[in-house]
Design a protein around this motif. Structure first.
Motif, PDB file in Angstrom:
ATOM      1  N   LEU A 146       0.897  -1.226  -0.079  1.00  0.00           N
ATOM      2  CA  LEU A 146       0.151   0.111   0.059  1.00  0.00           C
ATOM      3  C   LEU A 146       0.918   1.437  -0.188  1.00  0.00           C
ATOM      4  O   LEU A 146       0.582   2.154  -0.764  1.00  0.00           O
ATOM      5  CB  LEU A 146      -0.922  -0.204   1.276  1.00  0.00           C
ATOM      6  N   LYS A 147       1.958   1.306   0.824  1.00  0.00           N
ATOM      7  CA  LYS A 147       2.843   2.484   0.690  1.00  0.00           C
ATOM      8  C   LYS A 147       3.472   2.575  -0.402  1.00  0.00           C
ATOM      9  O   LYS A 147       3.648   3.787  -1.125  1.00  0.00           O
ATOM     10  CB  LYS A 147       3.984   2.332   1.996  1.00  0.00           C
ATOM     11  N   ALA A 148       4.170   1.299  -1.047  1.00  0.00           N
ATOM     12  CA  ALA A 148       4.783   1.799  -2.347  1.00  0.00           C
ATOM     13  C   ALA A 148       3.543   2.165  -3.435  1.00  0.00           C
ATOM     14  O   ALA A 148       4.032   2.976  -4.408  1.00  0.00           O
ATOM     15  CB  ALA A 148       5.167   0.237  -3.043  1.00  0.00           C
ATOM     16  N   SER A 149       2.565   1.642  -3.426  1.00  0.00           N
ATOM     17  CA  SER A 149       1.455   2.025  -4.345  1.00  0.00           C
ATOM     18  C   SER A 149       1.106   3.585  -4.256  1.00  0.00           C
ATOM     19  O   SER A 149       0.844   4.327  -5.115  1.00  0.00           O
ATOM     20  CB  SER A 149       0.093   1.187  -4.012  1.00  0.00           C
ATOM     21  N   GLN A 150       1.069   4.066  -2.781  1.00  0.00           N
ATOM     22  CA  GLN A 150       0.710   5.381  -2.632  1.00  0.00           C
ATOM     23  C   GLN A 150       1.824   6.053  -2.990  1.00  0.00           C
ATOM     24  O   GLN A 150       1.643   7.217  -3.594  1.00  0.00           O
ATOM     25  CB  GLN A 150       0.382   5.549  -1.106  1.00  0.00           C
ATOM     26  N   GLU A 151       3.202   5.788  -2.814  1.00  0.00           N
ATOM     27  CA  GLU A 151       4.476   6.673  -3.179  1.00  0.00           C
ATOM     28  C   GLU A 151       4.419   6.533  -4.875  1.00  0.00           C
ATOM     29  O   GLU A 151       4.781   7.742  -5.240  1.00  0.00           O
ATOM     30  CB  GLU A 151       5.713   6.035  -2.767  1.00  0.00           C
ATOM     31  N   ALA A 152       4.069   5.680  -5.320  1.00  0.00           N
ATOM     32  CA  ALA A 152       4.058   5.489  -6.838  1.00  0.00           C
ATOM     33  C   ALA A 152       2.855   6.525  -7.293  1.00  0.00           C
ATOM     34  O   ALA A 152       3.266   7.287  -8.401  1.00  0.00           O
ATOM     35  CB  ALA A 152       3.697   4.217  -7.478  1.00  0.00           C
ATOM     36  N   ARG A 153       1.885   6.572  -6.721  1.00  0.00           N
ATOM     37  CA  ARG A 153       0.795   7.691  -7.154  1.00  0.00           C
ATOM     38  C   ARG A 153       1.070   9.070  -6.858  1.00  0.00           C
ATOM     39  O   ARG A 153       1.058   9.773  -7.432  1.00  0.00           O
ATOM     40  CB  ARG A 153      -0.697   7.143  -6.243  1.00  0.00           C
ATOM     41  N   LYS A 154       1.820   9.230  -5.764  1.00  0.00           N
ATOM     42  CA  LYS A 154       2.418  10.561  -5.458  1.00  0.00           C
ATOM     43  C   LYS A 154       3.524  10.892  -6.581  1.00  0.00           C
ATOM     44  O   LYS A 154       3.204  12.059  -7.168  1.00  0.00           O
ATOM     45  CB  LYS A 154       3.067  10.691  -4.117  1.00  0.00           C
ATOM     46  N   ALA A 155       4.078  10.236  -7.023  1.00  0.00           N
ATOM     47  CA  ALA A 155       5.277  10.316  -7.897  1.00  0.00           C
ATOM     48  C   ALA A 155       4.328  10.564  -9.310  1.00  0.00           C
ATOM     49  O   ALA A 155       4.915  11.478 -10.045  1.00  0.00           O
ATOM     50  CB  ALA A 155       6.484   9.371  -8.328  1.00  0.00           C
ATOM     51  N   GLU A 156       3.495   9.901  -9.603  1.00  0.00           N
ATOM     52  CA  GLU A 156       2.982  10.001 -11.049  1.00  0.00           C
ATOM     53  C   GLU A 156       2.272  11.487 -10.953  1.00  0.00           C
ATOM     54  O   GLU A 156       2.165  12.143 -11.891  1.00  0.00           O
ATOM     55  CB  GLU A 156       1.969   9.034 -11.123  1.00  0.00           C
ATOM     56  N   VAL A 157       1.517  11.850  -9.753  1.00  0.00           N
ATOM     57  CA  VAL A 157       0.766  13.214  -9.526  1.00  0.00           C
ATOM     58  C   VAL A 157       1.891  14.237  -9.598  1.00  0.00           C
ATOM     59  O   VAL A 157       1.740  15.288 -10.437  1.00  0.00           O
ATOM     60  CB  VAL A 157       0.050  13.367  -8.121  1.00  0.00           C
ATOM     61  N   LYS A 158       2.925  14.146  -9.324  1.00  0.00           N
ATOM     62  CA  LYS A 158       4.189  15.173  -9.209  1.00  0.00           C
ATOM     63  C   LYS A 158       4.662  15.178 -10.758  1.00  0.00           C
ATOM     64  O   LYS A 158       4.763  16.482 -11.261  1.00  0.00           O
ATOM     65  CB  LYS A 158       5.246  14.715  -8.428  1.00  0.00           C
ATOM     66  N   LYS A 159       4.708  14.171 -11.359  1.00  0.00           N
ATOM     67  CA  LYS A 159       4.923  14.313 -12.789  1.00  0.00           C
ATOM     68  C   LYS A 159       4.052  14.924 -13.577  1.00  0.00           C
ATOM     69  O   LYS A 159       4.460  15.970 -14.421  1.00  0.00           O
ATOM     70  CB  LYS A 159       5.291  12.819 -13.509  1.00  0.00           C
ATOM     71  N   LYS A 160       2.833  14.772 -13.267  1.00  0.00           N
ATOM     72  CA  LYS A 160       1.865  15.357 -14.182  1.00  0.00           C
ATOM     73  C   LYS A 160       1.919  16.829 -13.736  1.00  0.00           C
ATOM     74  O   LYS A 160       1.558  17.684 -14.618  1.00  0.00           O
ATOM     75  CB  LYS A 160       0.238  14.731 -13.778  1.00  0.00           C
ATOM     76  N   ARG A 161       1.830  17.198 -12.715  1.00  0.00           N
ATOM     77  CA  ARG A 161       1.863  18.578 -12.246  1.00  0.00           C
ATOM     78  C   ARG A 161       3.248  19.351 -12.854  1.00  0.00           C
ATOM     79  O   ARG A 161       3.093  20.441 -13.468  1.00  0.00           O
ATOM     80  CB  ARG A 161       1.980  18.804 -10.604  1.00  0.00           C
ATOM     81  N   PHE A 162       4.262  18.579 -12.889  1.00  0.00           N
ATOM     82  CA  PHE A 162       5.537  19.300 -13.636  1.00  0.00           C
ATOM     83  C   PHE A 162       5.247  19.309 -15.014  1.00  0.00           C
ATOM     84  O   PHE A 162       5.624  20.269 -15.525  1.00  0.00           O
ATOM     85  CB  PHE A 162       6.797  18.276 -13.084  1.00  0.00           C
ATOM     86  N   PHE A 163       4.810  18.074 -15.794  1.00  0.00           N
ATOM     87  CA  PHE A 163       4.655  18.353 -17.108  1.00  0.00           C
ATOM     88  C   PHE A 163       3.528  19.603 -17.456  1.00  0.00           C
ATOM     89  O   PHE A 163       3.252  20.219 -18.218  1.00  0.00           O
ATOM     90  CB  PHE A 163       4.097  16.910 -17.664  1.00  0.00           C
ATOM     91  N   SER A 164       2.388  19.559 -16.523  1.00  0.00           N
ATOM     92  CA  SER A 164       1.377  20.436 -16.954  1.00  0.00           C
ATOM     93  C   SER A 164       1.973  21.979 -16.641  1.00  0.00           C
ATOM     94  O   SER A 164       1.762  22.868 -17.195  1.00  0.00           O
ATOM     95  CB  SER A 164       0.149  20.207 -16.098  1.00  0.00           C
ATOM     96  N   TRP A 165       3.012  21.945 -15.511  1.00  0.00           N
ATOM     97  CA  TRP A 165       3.692  23.494 -15.264  1.00  0.00           C
ATOM     98  C   TRP A 165       4.553  23.741 -16.540  1.00  0.00           C
ATOM     99  O   TRP A 165       4.446  25.105 -16.954  1.00  0.00           O
ATOM    100  CB  TRP A 165       4.170  23.280 -14.180  1.00  0.00           C
ATOM    101  N   ILE A 166       5.089  22.767 -16.942  1.00  0.00           N
ATOM    102  CA  ILE A 166       5.968  22.908 -17.980  1.00  0.00           C
ATOM    103  C   ILE A 166       5.334  23.472 -19.300  1.00  0.00           C
ATOM    104  O   ILE A 166       5.681  24.184 -20.060  1.00  0.00           O
ATOM    105  CB  ILE A 166       7.099  21.829 -18.417  1.00  0.00           C
ATOM    106  N   GLY A 167       4.264  22.834 -19.609  1.00  0.00           N
ATOM    107  CA  GLY A 167       3.460  22.985 -20.770  1.00  0.00           C
ATOM    108  C   GLY A 167       2.732  24.316 -20.681  1.00  0.00           C
ATOM    109  O   GLY A 167       2.306  24.779 -21.647  1.00  0.00           O
ATOM    110  N   THR A 168       2.729  25.096 -19.422  1.00  0.00           N
ATOM    111  CA  THR A 168       1.720  26.256 -19.277  1.00  0.00           C
ATOM    112  C   THR A 168       2.699  27.480 -19.698  1.00  0.00           C
ATOM    113  O   THR A 168       2.569  28.508 -19.733  1.00  0.00           O
ATOM    114  CB  THR A 168       1.216  26.418 -17.992  1.00  0.00           C
ATOM    115  N   ARG A 169       4.262  27.123 -19.682  1.00  0.00           N
ATOM    116  CA  ARG A 169       5.243  28.128 -19.866  1.00  0.00           C
ATOM    117  C   ARG A 169       5.537  28.487 -21.206  1.00  0.00           C
ATOM    118  O   ARG A 169       5.324  28.048 -22.164  1.00  0.00           O
ATOM    119  CB  ARG A 169       6.348  27.799 -19.122  1.00  0.00           C
TER     120      ARG A 169
END
Length: 169
Positions: A146-169
């Motif tokens: 469960l911890k690994a799954s949550q960490e993977a989900r957090k990492a994925e959310v961070k990636k999406k935010r990062f790429f969406s942040w990059i895409g807006t610039r």
């Protein structure tokens, strides 16, 4: 009733006869059932049994044989049927030894049963411990997963935010 009264003229009920010989009415009724042919009761028109002097004397004899001499009703019946022939109990040879032998076998089996029960309890305790340990390991693995799954989900959310942040610039 006064015991000095003339019993030839008296007809007592079961309850009165029981009181006269100092027994309970239930005991007298039982004796009547088992030894009826040997107790000279008079039967009234109402179907009840009445006791006169000979019947009371017989009841007193039965009481003495039963209470004082330890005769069973079967022995009393034999005694009365054979013209009051004394009964000498047959010696029982080996009964005590047989009982002791049976008791020894029972005790041995009881010891074996106790050993079996103790082994069973020990085995059940071991199985309970194994089950607890297995459940704890499973729960630990589930938590880690469960911890690994949550960490993977957090990492994925961070990636999406990062790429969406990059895409807006």
């Amino acid at each position: 009733m006064n015991q000095t009264e003339d019993l030839n003229e008296v007809h007592l009920t079961v309850k009165e006869a029981a009181g006269y010989i100092e027994e309970s009415p239930g005991v007298v009724r039982n004796w009547l059932r088992e030894l009826k042919t040997h107790i000279p009761v008079k039967q009234g028109k109402n179907g009840y049994n009445y006791f006169d002097q000979p019947a009371l004397e017989r009841l007193m004899l039965i009481r003495r044989l039963n209470r004082e001499q330890g005769y069973s009703l079967k022995q009393i019946e034999y005694y009365l049927a054979t013209g009051e022939e004394k009964i000498t109990p047959e010696p029982v040879h080996g009964a005590a030894e047989n009982i002791r032998g049976d008791l020894a076998v029972i005790m041995e089996r009881l010891d074996l049963q106790e050993q079996f029960n103790q082994a069973l309890v020990t085995k059940l305790d071991e199985q309970q411990h194994y089950i607890k340990e297995s459940l704890n390991r499973r729960d630990q693995l589930l938590l880690e997963s469960l911890k690994a799954s949550q960490e993977a989900r957090k990492a994925e959310v961070k990636k999406k935010r990062f790429f969406s942040w990059i895409g807006t610039r």
